[in-house]
Design an enzyme around this catalytic site. Structure first.
Site, mmCIF file in Angstrom:
data_model
loop_
_atom_site.group_PDB
_atom_site.id
_atom_site.type_symbol
_atom_site.label_atom_id
_atom_site.label_comp_id
_atom_site.label_asym_id
_atom_site.label_seq_id
_atom_site.Cartn_x
_atom_site.Cartn_y
_atom_site.Cartn_z
ATOM 1 N N TYR A 109 -8.662 -11.926 -23.892
ATOM 2 C CA TYR A 109 -8.605 -13.403 -23.561
ATOM 3 C C TYR A 109 -7.557 -14.241 -24.177
ATOM 4 C CZ TYR A 109 -10.478 -18.198 -23.294
ATOM 5 O OH TYR A 109 -10.662 -19.652 -23.115
ATOM 6 N N GLU A 197 -6.037 -21.420 -19.381
ATOM 7 C CA GLU A 197 -6.852 -20.250 -19.459
ATOM 8 C C GLU A 197 -6.576 -19.063 -18.756
ATOM 9 O OE1 GLU A 197 -11.708 -20.162 -20.587
ATOM 10 O OE2 GLU A 197 -11.328 -20.187 -18.356
#
Length: 389
Positions: A109, A197
């Site tokens: 991530y 993101e």
């Protein structure tokens, strides 16, 4: 402002951030053609809507042939995708992104936001890729590594190197991760993003680092500097009333309650919603008509409020500082007459020419419910929405 995944990935490519090969399609035929151009025998078809949780809702599908890409796209385009972020009404899928399949070794991530407590951009990474970052934060907060970046200095390799080592990367992957983070920071700053993101960021079996997903949000107040970003806006992904409000520079967000709120100033609007809930009601919207509310802006705000069938009462809470209360009262009276407002209207005015404004409202032929304070107004609005007044 939000953009679609395929649009975010086009911006990523401009900054040298690796993404899978692919293309966007509005028809099954287009999806099939893109798959033929990509070649191979593994593809991913992804619904393009402004909502997370697409995979769990059937909005991300694997296909192992060109013909299967066609069938998946045929079923996906035109469907209503319902995720935890769309609500039960779902989002209509108008486009799909067709990409090459990758040999995934590991999922990570990476994200960047503005941390308001430190007033700095923060770059976050985690080895828990493919999982919603909120879940990781709740379950294992120590697995989220952060670097707070001084805007005056910008990102320096040391920050990125520390995060790369924290992810357990070694060898050539460390260099690739540093380049990746430096490029993401440049995009974030230069395009005035509010969120970047990548979940998941994948390491392939070939040793490459690729953004398998991409999410970008931008600061609306900075769009005047980026007309190329503003052009990416998809109004079909926004609430129609919010789109209409933006035409008149009204800050409007639809909510699920029954009490329409018309307020000047974001802070007062938040306080108004809080006090409505305190008295047992639910606000139907956030609506900030601005510090210099005019008769015209009041009329447009009324029209948008009345377009929501859920509204059972309206609470007007205005502080007359820059704008005089009597001008607001004039706008309220004219709008109520012109638009033939049928629901109860509770009005609380304070500030410049307040007494004159209240006399105007009392002497009008309309049945306004006047309030002496914000608490009094909220209590009356809740009762009016329930039909108790």
């Amino acid at each position: 402002m939000k953009v679609h995944e395929y649009q975010a990935k086009e911006l990523f490519k401009q900054y040298g951030i690796p993404v899978p090969r692919g293309g966007v399609a509005e028809t099954p035929e287009e999806a099939k053609r893109i798959a033929e151009e990509l070649g191979g025998n593994l593809f991913v078809v992804k619904a393009q809507v402004h909502a997370g949780g697409r995979g769990k809702a059937g909005g991300v599908k694997l296909a192992r042939s060109v013909e299967e890409v066609y069938e998946v796209a045929k079923n996906m385009i035109g469907m209503k995708l319902v995720t935890h972020q769309t609500g039960p009404e779902g989002k209509l899928v108008r486009k799909v992104l067709v990409e090459e399949g990758l040999n995934i070794e590991k999922e990570l991530y990476m994200g960047m936001v503005i941390d308001r407590s430190t007033e700095r951009p923060v770059l976050m990474v985690s080895a828990e890729g493919g999982v919603e970052i909120e879940e990781v934060a709740a379950r294992s907060p120590e697995k989220i590594l952060k670097a707070y970046i001084d805007p005056a200095l910008g990102i320096v390799p040391f920050y990125a190197r520390k995060l790369a080592y924290g992810l357990g990367l070694t060898g050539d992957l460390v260099k690739k991760a540093i380049e990746f983070m430096m490029a993401l920071y440049r995009l974030f700053i230069e395009k005035d993003a509010s969120l970047a993101e990548i979940n998941p960021l994948v390491i392939t079996k070939e040793g490459n680092l690729i953004a398998l997903d991409a999410k970008l949000n931008f600061d609306d107040n900075a769009l005047y500097r980026h007309p190329e970003i503003a052009e990416l806006r998809d109004i079909y992904e926004e609430d129609p009333l919010e789109v209409e409000a933006s035409k008149y520079d009204l800050n409007y967000i639809k909510l699920d309650g029954t009490i329409g709120c018309m307020v000047n100033g974001a802070g007062l609007a938040m306080a108004t919603m809080d006090i409505i809930k305190l008295y047992g009601g639910e606000p139907a919207n956030f609506l900030d008509v601005g510090g210099a509310a005019s008769s015209e802006s009041v009329k447009n705000a009324f029209r948008i409020l009345m377009s929501d069938p859920a509204v059972k009462a309206v609470f007007i809470n205005i502080f007359g500082g820059i704008v005089r209360c009597d001008r607001v009262a004039e706008g309220i009276i004219n709008a109520a007459k012109e638009l033939e407002v049928k629901v109860p209207m509770v009005i609380r005015l304070e500030g410049t020419n307040r007494d004159v404004a209240m006399d105007m409202l009392k002497n009008s032929e309309l049945k306004f419910i006047l309030a002496d304070s914000m608490a009094d107004g909220a209590e009356k609005a809740v009762k009016a929405a329930r039909g108790e007044i």
